[in-house]
Design a protein around this motif. Sequence first.
Motif, mmCIF file in Angstrom:
data_model
loop_
_atom_site.group_PDB
_atom_site.id
_atom_site.type_symbol
_atom_site.label_atom_id
_atom_site.label_comp_id
_atom_site.label_asym_id
_atom_site.label_seq_id
_atom_site.Cartn_x
_atom_site.Cartn_y
_atom_site.Cartn_z
ATOM 1 N N SER A 1 -41.921 -7.649 -37.607
ATOM 2 C CA SER A 1 -42.210 -6.428 -38.142
ATOM 3 C C SER A 1 -42.645 -6.318 -39.895
ATOM 4 C CB SER A 1 -41.313 -5.028 -37.550
ATOM 5 O OG SER A 1 -39.964 -6.378 -38.491
ATOM 6 N N GLU B 1 -36.629 -11.008 -37.568
ATOM 7 C CA GLU B 1 -37.221 -9.917 -38.112
ATOM 8 C C GLU B 1 -37.464 -9.043 -37.047
ATOM 9 O OE1 GLU B 1 -39.066 -9.655 -40.863
ATOM 10 O OE2 GLU B 1 -38.504 -10.700 -41.891
ATOM 11 N N TYR B 2 -36.537 -8.609 -36.499
ATOM 12 C CA TYR B 2 -36.565 -7.355 -35.705
ATOM 13 C C TYR B 2 -36.695 -5.634 -36.076
ATOM 14 C CZ TYR B 2 -33.904 -9.594 -32.660
ATOM 15 O OH TYR B 2 -33.986 -11.947 -31.175
ATOM 16 N N THR B 3 -36.688 -5.035 -35.661
ATOM 17 C CA THR B 3 -37.458 -3.689 -35.989
ATOM 18 C C THR B 3 -35.839 -2.942 -36.475
ATOM 19 O OG1 THR B 3 -36.302 -2.490 -33.916
ATOM 20 C CG2 THR B 3 -38.216 -3.151 -34.205
ATOM 21 N N ASN B 4 -35.555 -2.355 -37.175
ATOM 22 C CA ASN B 4 -34.266 -1.847 -37.824
ATOM 23 C C ASN B 4 -33.454 -1.426 -36.699
ATOM 24 O OD1 ASN B 4 -35.323 -1.488 -40.725
ATOM 25 N ND2 ASN B 4 -36.100 -0.232 -40.792
ATOM 26 N N LYS C 1 -32.942 -2.348 -33.645
ATOM 27 C CA LYS C 1 -32.538 -3.445 -33.088
ATOM 28 C C LYS C 1 -30.962 -3.970 -33.742
ATOM 29 C CE LYS C 1 -36.087 -5.007 -29.542
ATOM 30 N NZ LYS C 1 -37.290 -6.218 -29.784
ATOM 31 N N LYS C 2 -32.318 -3.840 -35.651
ATOM 32 C CA LYS C 2 -30.928 -4.924 -36.334
ATOM 33 C C LYS C 2 -29.463 -4.129 -36.277
ATOM 34 C CE LYS C 2 -34.243 -6.699 -39.290
ATOM 35 N NZ LYS C 2 -34.936 -6.403 -41.137
#
Length: 356
Positions: free
Chosen positions: A162, A257-260, A262-263
Amino acid sequence: MAASATTLMKLFFFAIILISCAVSPAMSTAPEECEAESTNPCVNKTKALPLKIISIVAILVTSMIGVSAPLFSRYVPFLHPDGNIFTIVKAFASGIILGTSFMHVLPDSFEMLSSECLEDDPWHKFPFTGFVAMLSALITLAIDSLATSFYSSKNGSEIVPSASNGDQERANPMITHGHSHGHGVTLTNKDDGSSQLLRYRVVAMVLELGIIVHSVVIGLSLGATNDTCTIKGLIAALCFHQMFEGMGLGGCILQAEYTNVKKFVMAFFFAVTTPFGIVLGISLSSVYRDNSPTALITVGLLNACSAGLLIYMALVDLLAAEFMGPKLQGSIKLQIKCFFAALLGCGGMSILAKWA
């Protein structure tokens, strides 16, 4: 595939719970002292409740700070992911996780499964803690390996970072094999980056699962006890523990490097699991006895599972991967700093073992 890997691990933990529930009724003939109420003068239910509420707030805040700090580190020049300081902090946090496994989770499991409140046969005649921890570590290895192999066979065409290419290179400094080493093997940028990204995602998800199981267990124990002397020491110890364990997990989430969204979800679940365990313990405090055979077997086996998983993750996927990566291999000085940082993390958790 990373999601299916964690699903297999969840099934393993669920099987342990079913086994413990199935065998514990047969172990109900406990000594009389295990059935009696505690005569400890520190046991006071009225005074314990306010302390438990304080612990919920304190642990929630410190957990959120710990797991969120690495996620915002790329906006802080001092703690940028490609900097040496961030690498040292990750080594320290990995040491915290390793110390938690050896000095807290594993000894608790040994103590519970060798309790006098359990029958001599089979609990005192076979080292269940060591066996289950070993099995858990091997299953974690199998899931780790199979998930990576399965994805590699698909040529890395499904995982797309991402972040930008520059951020991806900075966020993934370890286990990098390069694009061409002159050994007849050449990897494209996309394949190399994608396979590394899957590794980080598998590591982050499996590590979070192990930490969550452990966090719920310690929260349940804290919420169920009415020993004010124990609770006071646990609050400070668990705040320190959760903050730095969260930093280790946050570093893995950052590398994945997950999306925001998922973080945030992963950080949120880590932060609320111990408070949830405390609330659950409070609600069950009238019927839950930590020295009952069912509680000892269930919590003891879950602790053994968590210990095996966390030991494997800390040594193999965090410390070994970092120390054998190109960044540390290219700097003896940085290796030494990271080693002492990891040793400091283990030492800190060893000292906390006196109180928690």
